[in-house]
Write a protein that holds these residues in place. Structure first.
Motif, PDB file in Angstrom:
ATOM      1  N   LYS A  96       0.825  -1.217   0.000  1.00 27.21           N
ATOM      2  CA  LYS A  96       0.000   0.000   0.000  1.00 27.21           C
ATOM      3  C   LYS A  96       0.851   1.256   0.000  1.00 27.21           C
ATOM      4  O   LYS A  96       0.532   2.236  -0.673  1.00 27.21           O
ATOM      5  CB  LYS A  96      -0.940   0.005   1.210  1.00 27.21           C
ATOM      6  CG  LYS A  96      -2.083  -0.975   1.084  1.00 27.21           C
ATOM      7  CD  LYS A  96      -2.941  -0.988   2.325  1.00 27.21           C
ATOM      8  CE  LYS A  96      -3.987  -2.080   2.243  1.00 27.21           C
ATOM      9  NZ  LYS A  96      -4.777  -2.198   3.467  1.00 27.21           N
ATOM     10  N   THR A  97       1.942   1.247   0.755  1.00 26.82           N
ATOM     11  CA  THR A  97       2.808   2.426   0.828  1.00 26.82           C
ATOM     12  C   THR A  97       3.498   2.662  -0.512  1.00 26.82           C
ATOM     13  O   THR A  97       3.545   3.801  -0.999  1.00 26.82           O
ATOM     14  CB  THR A  97       3.845   2.275   1.965  1.00 26.82           C
ATOM     15  OG1 THR A  97       3.155   2.035   3.187  1.00 26.82           O
ATOM     16  CG2 THR A  97       4.693   3.523   2.092  1.00 26.82           C
ATOM     17  N   PHE A  98       4.022   1.614  -1.118  1.00 30.75           N
ATOM     18  CA  PHE A  98       4.648   1.784  -2.433  1.00 30.75           C
ATOM     19  C   PHE A  98       3.616   2.244  -3.454  1.00 30.75           C
ATOM     20  O   PHE A  98       3.903   3.097  -4.300  1.00 30.75           O
ATOM     21  CB  PHE A  98       5.328   0.483  -2.878  1.00 30.75           C
ATOM     22  CG  PHE A  98       6.759   0.386  -2.454  1.00 30.75           C
ATOM     23  CD1 PHE A  98       7.788   0.718  -3.321  1.00 30.75           C
ATOM     24  CD2 PHE A  98       7.090  -0.033  -1.169  1.00 30.75           C
ATOM     25  CE1 PHE A  98       9.114   0.644  -2.928  1.00 30.75           C
ATOM     26  CE2 PHE A  98       8.416  -0.119  -0.767  1.00 30.75           C
ATOM     27  CZ  PHE A  98       9.433   0.222  -1.646  1.00 30.75           C
ATOM     28  N   ASP A  99       2.405   1.704  -3.386  1.00 29.02           N
ATOM     29  CA  ASP A  99       1.335   2.095  -4.299  1.00 29.02           C
ATOM     30  C   ASP A  99       1.022   3.586  -4.181  1.00 29.02           C
ATOM     31  O   ASP A  99       0.811   4.265  -5.181  1.00 29.02           O
ATOM     32  CB  ASP A  99       0.082   1.257  -4.014  1.00 29.02           C
ATOM     33  CG  ASP A  99      -1.022   1.545  -5.000  1.00 29.02           C
ATOM     34  OD1 ASP A  99      -0.841   1.245  -6.202  1.00 29.02           O
ATOM     35  OD2 ASP A  99      -2.074   2.075  -4.573  1.00 29.02           O
ATOM     36  N   LYS A 100       1.036   4.086  -2.966  1.00 22.22           N
ATOM     37  CA  LYS A 100       0.762   5.504  -2.714  1.00 22.22           C
ATOM     38  C   LYS A 100       1.756   6.400  -3.454  1.00 22.22           C
ATOM     39  O   LYS A 100       1.427   7.512  -3.854  1.00 22.22           O
ATOM     40  CB  LYS A 100       0.818   5.763  -1.203  1.00 22.22           C
ATOM     41  CG  LYS A 100       0.538   7.181  -0.781  1.00 22.22           C
ATOM     42  CD  LYS A 100       0.402   7.300   0.714  1.00 22.22           C
ATOM     43  CE  LYS A 100       1.757   7.287   1.386  1.00 22.22           C
ATOM     44  NZ  LYS A 100       1.690   7.612   2.818  1.00 22.22           N
ATOM     45  N   PHE A 101       2.962   5.890  -3.672  1.00 21.55           N
ATOM     46  CA  PHE A 101       4.002   6.656  -4.345  1.00 21.55           C
ATOM     47  C   PHE A 101       4.147   6.285  -5.828  1.00 21.55           C
ATOM     48  O   PHE A 101       5.107   6.678  -6.481  1.00 21.55           O
ATOM     49  CB  PHE A 101       5.349   6.457  -3.635  1.00 21.55           C
ATOM     50  CG  PHE A 101       5.433   7.167  -2.318  1.00 21.55           C
ATOM     51  CD1 PHE A 101       5.867   8.482  -2.241  1.00 21.55           C
ATOM     52  CD2 PHE A 101       5.062   6.521  -1.150  1.00 21.55           C
ATOM     53  CE1 PHE A 101       5.947   9.139  -1.027  1.00 21.55           C
ATOM     54  CE2 PHE A 101       5.142   7.163   0.078  1.00 21.55           C
ATOM     55  CZ  PHE A 101       5.583   8.478   0.132  1.00 21.55           C
ATOM     56  N   GLY A 102       3.219   5.486  -6.343  1.00 19.57           N
ATOM     57  CA  GLY A 102       3.218   5.170  -7.768  1.00 19.57           C
ATOM     58  C   GLY A 102       3.997   3.937  -8.167  1.00 19.57           C
ATOM     59  O   GLY A 102       4.366   3.775  -9.342  1.00 19.57           O
ATOM     60  N   PHE A 103       4.253   3.053  -7.204  1.00 10.60           N
ATOM     61  CA  PHE A 103       4.977   1.804  -7.492  1.00 10.60           C
ATOM     62  C   PHE A 103       4.080   0.612  -7.181  1.00 10.60           C
ATOM     63  O   PHE A 103       3.385   0.602  -6.179  1.00 10.60           O
ATOM     64  CB  PHE A 103       6.239   1.686  -6.615  1.00 10.60           C
ATOM     65  CG  PHE A 103       7.309   2.690  -6.941  1.00 10.60           C
ATOM     66  CD1 PHE A 103       8.259   2.408  -7.907  1.00 10.60           C
ATOM     67  CD2 PHE A 103       7.368   3.908  -6.289  1.00 10.60           C
ATOM     68  CE1 PHE A 103       9.256   3.322  -8.214  1.00 10.60           C
ATOM     69  CE2 PHE A 103       8.356   4.828  -6.584  1.00 10.60           C
ATOM     70  CZ  PHE A 103       9.304   4.539  -7.554  1.00 10.60           C
ATOM     71  N   GLU A 104       4.140  -0.394  -8.039  1.00 14.69           N
ATOM     72  CA  GLU A 104       3.440  -1.641  -7.789  1.00 14.69           C
ATOM     73  C   GLU A 104       4.490  -2.693  -7.460  1.00 14.69           C
ATOM     74  O   GLU A 104       5.418  -2.923  -8.240  1.00 14.69           O
ATOM     75  CB  GLU A 104       2.657  -2.075  -9.020  1.00 14.69           C
ATOM     76  CG  GLU A 104       1.939  -3.386  -8.848  1.00 14.69           C
ATOM     77  CD  GLU A 104       1.213  -3.852 -10.089  1.00 14.69           C
ATOM     78  OE1 GLU A 104       0.960  -5.065 -10.198  1.00 14.69           O
ATOM     79  OE2 GLU A 104       0.914  -3.019 -10.962  1.00 14.69           O
ATOM     80  N   VAL A 105       4.353  -3.315  -6.305  1.00 14.19           N
ATOM     81  CA  VAL A 105       5.290  -4.356  -5.909  1.00 14.19           C
ATOM     82  C   VAL A 105       4.651  -5.710  -6.179  1.00 14.19           C
ATOM     83  O   VAL A 105       3.568  -6.000  -5.677  1.00 14.19           O
ATOM     84  CB  VAL A 105       5.665  -4.240  -4.410  1.00 14.19           C
ATOM     85  CG1 VAL A 105       6.644  -5.342  -4.017  1.00 14.19           C
ATOM     86  CG2 VAL A 105       6.254  -2.873  -4.101  1.00 14.19           C
ATOM     87  N   GLN A 106       5.335  -6.503  -6.984  1.00 14.38           N
ATOM     88  CA  GLN A 106       4.828  -7.830  -7.316  1.00 14.38           C
ATOM     89  C   GLN A 106       5.692  -8.886  -6.662  1.00 14.38           C
ATOM     90  O   GLN A 106       6.918  -8.828  -6.766  1.00 14.38           O
ATOM     91  CB  GLN A 106       4.824  -8.040  -8.823  1.00 14.38           C
ATOM     92  CG  GLN A 106       3.833  -7.172  -9.547  1.00 14.38           C
ATOM     93  CD  GLN A 106       3.803  -7.468 -11.028  1.00 14.38           C
ATOM     94  OE1 GLN A 106       4.701  -8.098 -11.581  1.00 14.38           O
ATOM     95  NE2 GLN A 106       2.753  -7.020 -11.694  1.00 14.38           N
ATOM     96  N   ARG A 107       5.054  -9.818  -6.002  1.00 15.42           N
ATOM     97  CA  ARG A 107       5.771 -10.965  -5.433  1.00 15.42           C
ATOM     98  C   ARG A 107       6.002 -11.970  -6.538  1.00 15.42           C
ATOM     99  O   ARG A 107       5.160 -12.182  -7.397  1.00 15.42           O
ATOM    100  CB  ARG A 107       4.942 -11.615  -4.330  1.00 15.42           C
ATOM    101  CG  ARG A 107       5.207 -11.009  -2.993  1.00 15.42           C
ATOM    102  CD  ARG A 107       4.576 -11.868  -1.935  1.00 15.42           C
ATOM    103  NE  ARG A 107       5.313 -11.684  -0.681  1.00 15.42           N
ATOM    104  CZ  ARG A 107       4.806 -11.912   0.481  1.00 15.42           C
ATOM    105  NH1 ARG A 107       3.575 -12.355   0.601  1.00 15.42           N
ATOM    106  NH2 ARG A 107       5.517 -11.729   1.578  1.00 15.42           N
ATOM    107  N   SER A 108       7.173 -12.580  -6.501  1.00 15.98           N
ATOM    108  CA  SER A 108       7.440 -13.586  -7.531  1.00 15.98           C
ATOM    109  C   SER A 108       7.805 -14.909  -6.902  1.00 15.98           C
ATOM    110  O   SER A 108       7.933 -15.054  -5.739  1.00 15.98           O
ATOM    111  CB  SER A 108       8.565 -13.124  -8.436  1.00 15.98           C
ATOM    112  OG  SER A 108       9.700 -12.738  -7.696  1.00 15.98           O
TER     113      SER A 108
END
Length: 75
Positions: A63-75
């Motif tokens: 959620k925090t990364f999303d707020k700054f325009g980043f999508e974190v994907q687990r692999s």
């Protein structure tokens, strides 16, 4: 939206996107962004490892990364 892989090192993330330093501080990872720590531990530390080590819920990181325009994907 910039997509990041959760297994990417903190060092590589910050090298590619310096603004991630601010996100890391907001999440409580202030020590990892210090130059000496970033150059050493930052090269092996990932968001997943840091989440477990600092006991920070994965959803909060996403959620925090999303707020700054980043999508974190687990692999």
């Amino acid at each position: 939206m910039i997509v990041l892989n959760s297994k990417m090192s903190i060092y590589d993330m910050i090298k590619q996107y310096p603004e991630i330093s601010d996100i890391m501080v907001e999440l409580g990872f202030e020590s990892i962004i210090k130059p000496g720590m970033l150059a050493s531990m930052g090269k092996v530390m990932t968001l997943e490892k840091g989440s477990k080590m600092k006991n920070i819920e994965w959803d909060l990181i996403v959620k925090t990364f999303d707020k700054f325009g980043f999508e974190v994907q687990r692999s």
